[in-house]
Design a protein around this motif. Structure first.
Motif, PDB file in Angstrom:
ATOM      1  N   LYS A 267       0.860  -1.180   0.000  1.00  0.00           N
ATOM      2  CA  LYS A 267       0.000   0.000   0.000  1.00  0.00           C
ATOM      3  C   LYS A 267       0.898   1.232   0.000  1.00  0.00           C
ATOM      4  N   ALA A 268       0.642   2.165  -0.924  1.00  0.00           N
ATOM      5  CA  ALA A 268       1.422   3.396  -0.996  1.00  0.00           C
ATOM      6  C   ALA A 268       0.960   4.333   0.121  1.00  0.00           C
ATOM      7  N   LEU A 269       1.874   4.658   1.014  1.00  0.00           N
ATOM      8  CA  LEU A 269       1.552   5.544   2.132  1.00  0.00           C
ATOM      9  C   LEU A 269       1.856   7.000   1.812  1.00  0.00           C
ATOM     10  N   ALA A 270       3.000   7.245   1.200  1.00  0.00           N
ATOM     11  CA  ALA A 270       3.422   8.608   0.900  1.00  0.00           C
ATOM     12  C   ALA A 270       4.406   8.590  -0.260  1.00  0.00           C
ATOM     13  N   GLN A 271       4.660   9.791  -0.789  1.00  0.00           N
ATOM     14  CA  GLN A 271       5.616   9.931  -1.865  1.00  0.00           C
ATOM     15  C   GLN A 271       6.678  10.931  -1.422  1.00  0.00           C
ATOM     16  N   ASN A 272       7.940  10.624  -1.722  1.00  0.00           N
ATOM     17  CA  ASN A 272       9.010  11.562  -1.435  1.00  0.00           C
ATOM     18  C   ASN A 272       9.772  11.853  -2.720  1.00  0.00           C
ATOM     19  N   LYS A 273      10.899  12.535  -2.626  1.00  0.00           N
ATOM     20  CA  LYS A 273      11.648  12.945  -3.815  1.00  0.00           C
ATOM     21  C   LYS A 273      12.128  11.772  -4.650  1.00  0.00           C
ATOM     22  N   THR A 274      12.525  10.706  -4.005  1.00  0.00           N
ATOM     23  CA  THR A 274      13.131   9.588  -4.732  1.00  0.00           C
ATOM     24  C   THR A 274      12.167   8.457  -5.062  1.00  0.00           C
ATOM     25  N   GLY A 275      11.024   8.400  -4.424  1.00  0.00           N
ATOM     26  CA  GLY A 275      10.107   7.297  -4.693  1.00  0.00           C
ATOM     27  C   GLY A 275       8.912   7.308  -3.778  1.00  0.00           C
ATOM     28  N   TYR A 276       8.503   6.119  -3.351  1.00  0.00           N
ATOM     29  CA  TYR A 276       7.295   5.953  -2.544  1.00  0.00           C
ATOM     30  C   TYR A 276       7.612   5.221  -1.248  1.00  0.00           C
ATOM     31  N   VAL A 277       6.887   5.588  -0.206  1.00  0.00           N
ATOM     32  CA  VAL A 277       6.949   4.851   1.046  1.00  0.00           C
ATOM     33  C   VAL A 277       5.803   3.848   0.990  1.00  0.00           C
ATOM     34  N   LEU A 278       6.134   2.569   1.099  1.00  0.00           N
ATOM     35  CA  LEU A 278       5.147   1.503   0.956  1.00  0.00           C
ATOM     36  C   LEU A 278       5.064   0.701   2.251  1.00  0.00           C
ATOM     37  N   GLU A 279       3.876   0.089   2.457  1.00  0.00           N
ATOM     38  CA  GLU A 279       3.675  -0.794   3.603  1.00  0.00           C
ATOM     39  C   GLU A 279       3.079  -2.088   3.079  1.00  0.00           C
ATOM     40  N   SER A 280       3.619  -3.208   3.531  1.00  0.00           N
ATOM     41  CA  SER A 280       3.122  -4.498   3.050  1.00  0.00           C
ATOM     42  C   SER A 280       1.711  -4.753   3.584  1.00  0.00           C
ATOM     43  N   LEU A 281       0.938  -5.498   2.825  1.00  0.00           N
ATOM     44  CA  LEU A 281      -0.431  -5.818   3.224  1.00  0.00           C
ATOM     45  C   LEU A 281      -0.515  -7.110   4.026  1.00  0.00           C
ATOM     46  N   ASP A 282       0.624  -7.704   4.337  1.00  0.00           N
ATOM     47  CA  ASP A 282       0.597  -8.924   5.151  1.00  0.00           C
ATOM     48  C   ASP A 282       0.554  -8.554   6.632  1.00  0.00           C
TER      49      ASP A 282
ATOM     50  N   LYS B 243       2.890  -8.646   8.828  1.00  0.00           N
ATOM     51  CA  LYS B 243       4.114  -8.031   9.352  1.00  0.00           C
ATOM     52  C   LYS B 243       4.111  -6.506   9.224  1.00  0.00           C
ATOM     53  N   LYS B 244       3.372  -5.947   8.269  1.00  0.00           N
ATOM     54  CA  LYS B 244       3.295  -4.504   8.030  1.00  0.00           C
ATOM     55  C   LYS B 244       4.684  -3.897   7.824  1.00  0.00           C
ATOM     56  N   THR B 245       5.495  -4.562   7.015  1.00  0.00           N
ATOM     57  CA  THR B 245       6.839  -4.111   6.714  1.00  0.00           C
ATOM     58  C   THR B 245       6.784  -2.819   5.910  1.00  0.00           C
ATOM     59  N   LYS B 246       7.654  -1.879   6.234  1.00  0.00           N
ATOM     60  CA  LYS B 246       7.743  -0.624   5.488  1.00  0.00           C
ATOM     61  C   LYS B 246       8.912  -0.709   4.513  1.00  0.00           C
ATOM     62  N   LEU B 247       8.763  -0.036   3.376  1.00  0.00           N
ATOM     63  CA  LEU B 247       9.765  -0.082   2.319  1.00  0.00           C
ATOM     64  C   LEU B 247       9.757   1.257   1.601  1.00  0.00           C
ATOM     65  N   VAL B 248      10.929   1.767   1.269  1.00  0.00           N
ATOM     66  CA  VAL B 248      11.027   2.945   0.411  1.00  0.00           C
ATOM     67  C   VAL B 248      11.429   2.442  -0.963  1.00  0.00           C
ATOM     68  N   ALA B 249      10.523   2.572  -1.924  1.00  0.00           N
ATOM     69  CA  ALA B 249      10.776   2.081  -3.277  1.00  0.00           C
ATOM     70  C   ALA B 249      11.255   3.238  -4.141  1.00  0.00           C
ATOM     71  N   ASN B 250      12.473   3.144  -4.619  1.00  0.00           N
ATOM     72  CA  ASN B 250      13.065   4.153  -5.474  1.00  0.00           C
ATOM     73  C   ASN B 250      12.507   3.963  -6.878  1.00  0.00           C
ATOM     74  N   VAL B 251      11.942   5.013  -7.469  1.00  0.00           N
ATOM     75  CA  VAL B 251      11.324   4.880  -8.787  1.00  0.00           C
ATOM     76  C   VAL B 251      12.354   4.650  -9.887  1.00  0.00           C
ATOM     77  N   ALA B 252      13.619   4.959  -9.611  1.00  0.00           N
ATOM     78  CA  ALA B 252      14.659   4.729 -10.616  1.00  0.00           C
ATOM     79  C   ALA B 252      15.026   3.253 -10.714  1.00  0.00           C
ATOM     80  N   THR B 253      14.899   2.507  -9.614  1.00  0.00           N
ATOM     81  CA  THR B 253      15.336   1.113  -9.634  1.00  0.00           C
ATOM     82  C   THR B 253      14.192   0.104  -9.504  1.00  0.00           C
ATOM     83  N   ALA B 254      13.132   0.449  -8.798  1.00  0.00           N
ATOM     84  CA  ALA B 254      12.028  -0.498  -8.587  1.00  0.00           C
ATOM     85  C   ALA B 254      10.891  -0.205  -9.566  1.00  0.00           C
TER      86      ALA B 254
END
Length: 170
Positions: free
Chosen positions: A17-32, A34-45
């Motif tokens: 789930k996309a929580l927020a957007q920053n300069k380099t990509g998106y802050v994501l949270e898993s839907l499982d 564990k609710k793991t957080k991830l910063v996905a860089n739009v240049a690589t992911a």
């Protein structure tokens, strides 16, 4: 079904789930759980919004949301079942999919996504874009049909040209 903000990330299992957007990509949270957080860089992911995903069809592509709607009314097999059983199930929910382009791994992924989403409250919510379009369509139709325009009268009326005011000298 409201799938806005739900994405699949290439190379990462599950849905996010996309929580927020920053300069380099998106802050994501898993839907499982564990609710793991991830910063996905739009240049690589590579992110794929579920509301935008389509499946290859024989004539037209099939929206993933349409397949999910059909899956609500049938018994969904486990992803570990036989490939032939999964293909038969997929013909039930998407009868005009292209069998050569939709692989069994794609079917397993769609079933897995459905199993993740089916218990979430947003899965049974109306899509905000569809609800907005449904509200605007009936309001616009009566206004357009209220007074028919006589095209002959409209063409006969001369149009006045706008005159430019002379420029003032200082």
């Amino acid at each position: 079904m409201n799938l806005h903000g739900i994405v699949a990330v290439s190379g990462k299992p599950g849905l996010w789930k996309a929580l927020a957007q920053n300069k380099t990509g998106y802050v994501l949270e898993s839907l499982d759980d564990k609710k793991t957080k991830l910063v996905a860089n739009v240049a690589t992911a590579k992110l794929a919004a579920l509301s935008e995903i389509t499946i290859f069809g024989l004539e037209d592509d099939i929206k993933l949301t349409d397949i999910f709607e059909k899956m609500k009314s049938v018994t969904v097999p486990a992803t570990k079942d036989d490939g032939k059983k999964l293909r038969a199930f997929f013909f039930e929910v998407a009868p005009d999919h292209d069998e050569e382009k939709v692989y069994s791994s794609d079917i397993k992924k769609i079933i897995n996504w459905y199993l993740i989403l089916k218990d979430l409250p947003l899965f049974n919510e109306a899509d905000p874009a569809e609800a907005l379009a449904a509200e605007e369509a009936p309001a616009a139709a009566p206004a357009a049909a209220a007074e028919p325009v006589d095209e002959a009268k409209e063409e006969a009326a001369p149009k006045a040209k706008a005159k430019k005011a002379p420029a003032k000298k200082a």
